[in-house]
Design an enzyme around this catalytic site. Sequence first.
Site, PDB file in Angstrom:
ATOM      1  CB  CYS A   2      -1.302   0.340   1.478  1.00 16.91           C
ATOM      2  SG  CYS A   2      -2.148  -1.521   1.588  1.00 16.91           S
ATOM      3  NE  ARG A  27       5.039   1.236  -1.705  1.00 19.34           N
ATOM      4  CZ  ARG A  27       5.465   1.527   0.005  1.00 19.34           C
ATOM      5  NH1 ARG A  27       6.967   2.430  -0.950  1.00 19.34           N
ATOM      6  NH2 ARG A  27       5.454   0.995   0.228  1.00 19.34           N
ATOM      7  CD1 TRP A  74       0.060  -5.638  -3.601  1.00 19.05           C
ATOM      8  CD2 TRP A  74      -0.152  -6.660  -1.787  1.00 19.05           C
ATOM      9  NE1 TRP A  74       0.683  -6.784  -4.096  1.00 19.05           N
ATOM     10  CE2 TRP A  74       0.311  -7.652  -2.402  1.00 19.05           C
ATOM     11  CE3 TRP A  74      -0.261  -7.433  -0.392  1.00 19.05           C
ATOM     12  CZ2 TRP A  74       1.185  -8.674  -2.645  1.00 19.05           C
ATOM     13  CZ3 TRP A  74       0.086  -7.810   0.002  1.00 19.05           C
ATOM     14  CH2 TRP A  74       0.144  -8.516  -1.136  1.00 19.05           C
ATOM     15  CG  ASN A 100       0.625   2.028   3.907  1.00 19.05           C
ATOM     16  OD1 ASN A 100      -0.679   2.221   3.374  1.00 19.05           O
ATOM     17  ND2 ASN A 100       1.921   2.709   3.392  1.00 19.05           N
ATOM     18  N   GLY A 101      -0.446  -0.690   6.860  1.00 17.46           N
ATOM     19  CA  GLY A 101       0.087  -1.965   7.826  1.00 17.46           C
ATOM     20  C   GLY A 101      -1.095  -2.862   7.838  1.00 17.46           C
ATOM     21  CD  GLU A 482      17.535 -12.846  -7.854  1.00 18.07           C
ATOM     22  OE1 GLU A 482      17.350 -13.357  -6.970  1.00 18.07           O
ATOM     23  OE2 GLU A 482      17.722 -11.445  -8.976  1.00 18.07           O
ATOM     24  CE  LYS A 486      14.720 -11.057  -9.760  1.00 17.60           C
ATOM     25  NZ  LYS A 486      14.989 -10.508  -8.810  1.00 17.60           N
ATOM     26  CD  GLU A 489      10.709 -11.539  -8.330  1.00 14.00           C
ATOM     27  OE1 GLU A 489      10.938 -11.002  -7.176  1.00 14.00           O
ATOM     28  OE2 GLU A 489      11.879 -11.462  -9.113  1.00 14.00           O
ATOM     29  CG  HIS A 505      20.250 -35.919  -4.216  1.00 19.00           C
ATOM     30  ND1 HIS A 505      20.685 -37.336  -3.886  1.00 19.00           N
ATOM     31  CD2 HIS A 505      20.921 -35.298  -4.872  1.00 19.00           C
ATOM     32  CE1 HIS A 505      21.512 -37.308  -4.009  1.00 19.00           C
ATOM     33  NE2 HIS A 505      22.340 -36.063  -3.957  1.00 19.00           N
ATOM     34  CE  LYS A 604      12.123  -2.379  -6.194  1.00 22.25           C
ATOM     35  NZ  LYS A 604      13.033  -3.439  -6.215  1.00 22.25           N
TER      36      LYS A 604
END
Length: 609
Positions: A2, A27, A74, A100-101, A482, A486, A489, A505, A604
């Site tokens: 948010c 964000r 969000w 926010n929160g 990573e 990427k 995402e 394995h 973000k």
Amino acid sequence: MCGIVGYIGKKQACDILLEGLKRLEYRGYDSAGVAVIRDNELIVEKSKGRITTLENKISDKLQSATTGIAHTRWATHGEPNEANAHPHTDHTGKIALVHNGIIENFASLRKYLESQNIEFTSETDSEVLAKLIGHFYKEGNLEQAVRDALSEVQGTYGIAVICSDCPDKIVAARKGSPLIVGIGNDEFIVASDASAIIEHTNQVIYLSDGEMVTVNAEGFRTTTLDDVPVTKDIQQLEWKLEEIELDGFEHFMLKEIFEQPQSLRTCMRGRINTREGAIHLGGIANYTRELARAHRFIFTACGTAWHAGLIGEYLFEELARLPAETEYSSEFRYRNPIIEDGSVICAISQSGETADTLAALREAKEKGALAIGIVNTVGSTIARETDAGIYLHVGPEIGVASTKAFTGQIAVLAMLGAYLGRRRHLSQHNFEQFISALEKIPDQIEEVLNLSNTIRQIAGDLFECEHWLYLGRGYNYPVALEGALKIKEISYVHAEGMPAAEMKHGPIALVNPGMPAVFIATHSSQYDKILGNIEEVKARGGKVVAVITKGDSQLAKKCDYIFEVPQTPEPLEPLLTVVPLQLLAYHVAVLRGCNIDKPRNLAKSVTVE
Ligand code: G6P
């Protein structure tokens, strides 16, 4: 996550609020709203989806107002829809709040308010806070009502509140969610993120947890929640407006991938001095002895920053012979971790606001660890709560998929590892060789970036594949993680990253004809071993994509596709090998028609648990 923007001044608030919301879009959000006060009337407009949808709903009625608050939501409590979008209002319709929160005790507060015949229109925890402020409000004293309400809530918040009885005032407060006040000429902008402020002023104050601020035409007044005045220093924002613009690139992610040579030069500037054969790290200078004598380093982080931490672990063990481990912040904070004397907690975070990382840091500090931050955002909460730290200085990162912050984190870890290594076991000769190789990295990345067109063509062959493997060993194992993150995402394909040896394995069962397996197979200490893994994939018909050391024609022949990177010492290879993987994820996502800078469901900066 948010985003909050509030404006008070002489200009039309609505334009500035909407512009601010657009700056916060990166964000992540799923609905948006705005509330302004005009002629002592509170007017609220909200919408599900993009800010442009909200913009289309803004009528002339809202236009001439000079005070207002706005929000991008969000969803956490309740689905993304108009009713759940902020601002929320109190039962009289005079007070509006953006939050926010998370209000943890919202259910019991809601029950109490409902018993007082206060009706609710949303499923959110935030509306409870708006209604509670209204419940406590007595004519003209908005600050006291906010104080009374906040004393009842448990959880985290960054809030901005307005009231039609006092049209020239915004009250804001924070606990666990960032809030910044921009101080302009006869105007103030309250925001959860500097990017909404930078266009208007670079003078700011950062609110700390448990602080409240009232801004009005006369100025600002900061206090604790108990109304004890607090003096705040006005600070200068480091970032410039150009840095948060696209500058001719199609997406922020691509811009930031291409910025890496320059962002790393800035990160290392004034820190590496090859002429003197030294590294200077001003932010930790007062703690050098404690750090060099530490018994154990604990890196804690989330997402991409956690991958950087894994590389840091290898770097610290090799360069400084310092025991190091990397912990997911979300696990570490709840594990009752053992912190002995001589432990250092090192929080790695682009935003400096990730809730889990902050909590892990606090947990270790509480138990006596020395706290170090490797953070990009100057003045962020993690930066302020650590004893010492090293900023990345890679500039604002807007693309949700982290790129230049990752390479900045590795560069800082490499500098810190070598700096401490020199004070322990590393010879001056080896140290100098290492730092001169590090200094060459930006030029070498420039070379790797030239592969972008080739990578786009390869992406053209592979973009329809739904399952990918990423495999690496040693320093390149975190790069495999990573690379997989990427592509997940931003392309929404299934990708798994793992140490190449682990493939046998279990995951090898997934390999079927045509499945891409991306190997990071540089000419390193584990080269022969990874060749064996490549053969295993080929034998099962998988498509081998490999990042190889430039000139390795023997390996090139075995692979379906190759990306060549220049030679560098093994500990620095991740700085080069990750770049083609960033580009591969980018081009695949573009071909799949994905929204690169606003990937679905992602934020973000994750400022709630
Ligand atoms: C979110 C972002 C990731 C990031 C992670 C940690 O999940 O989408 O890109 O790596 O948070 O963020 P931080 O700001 O702490 O580095």
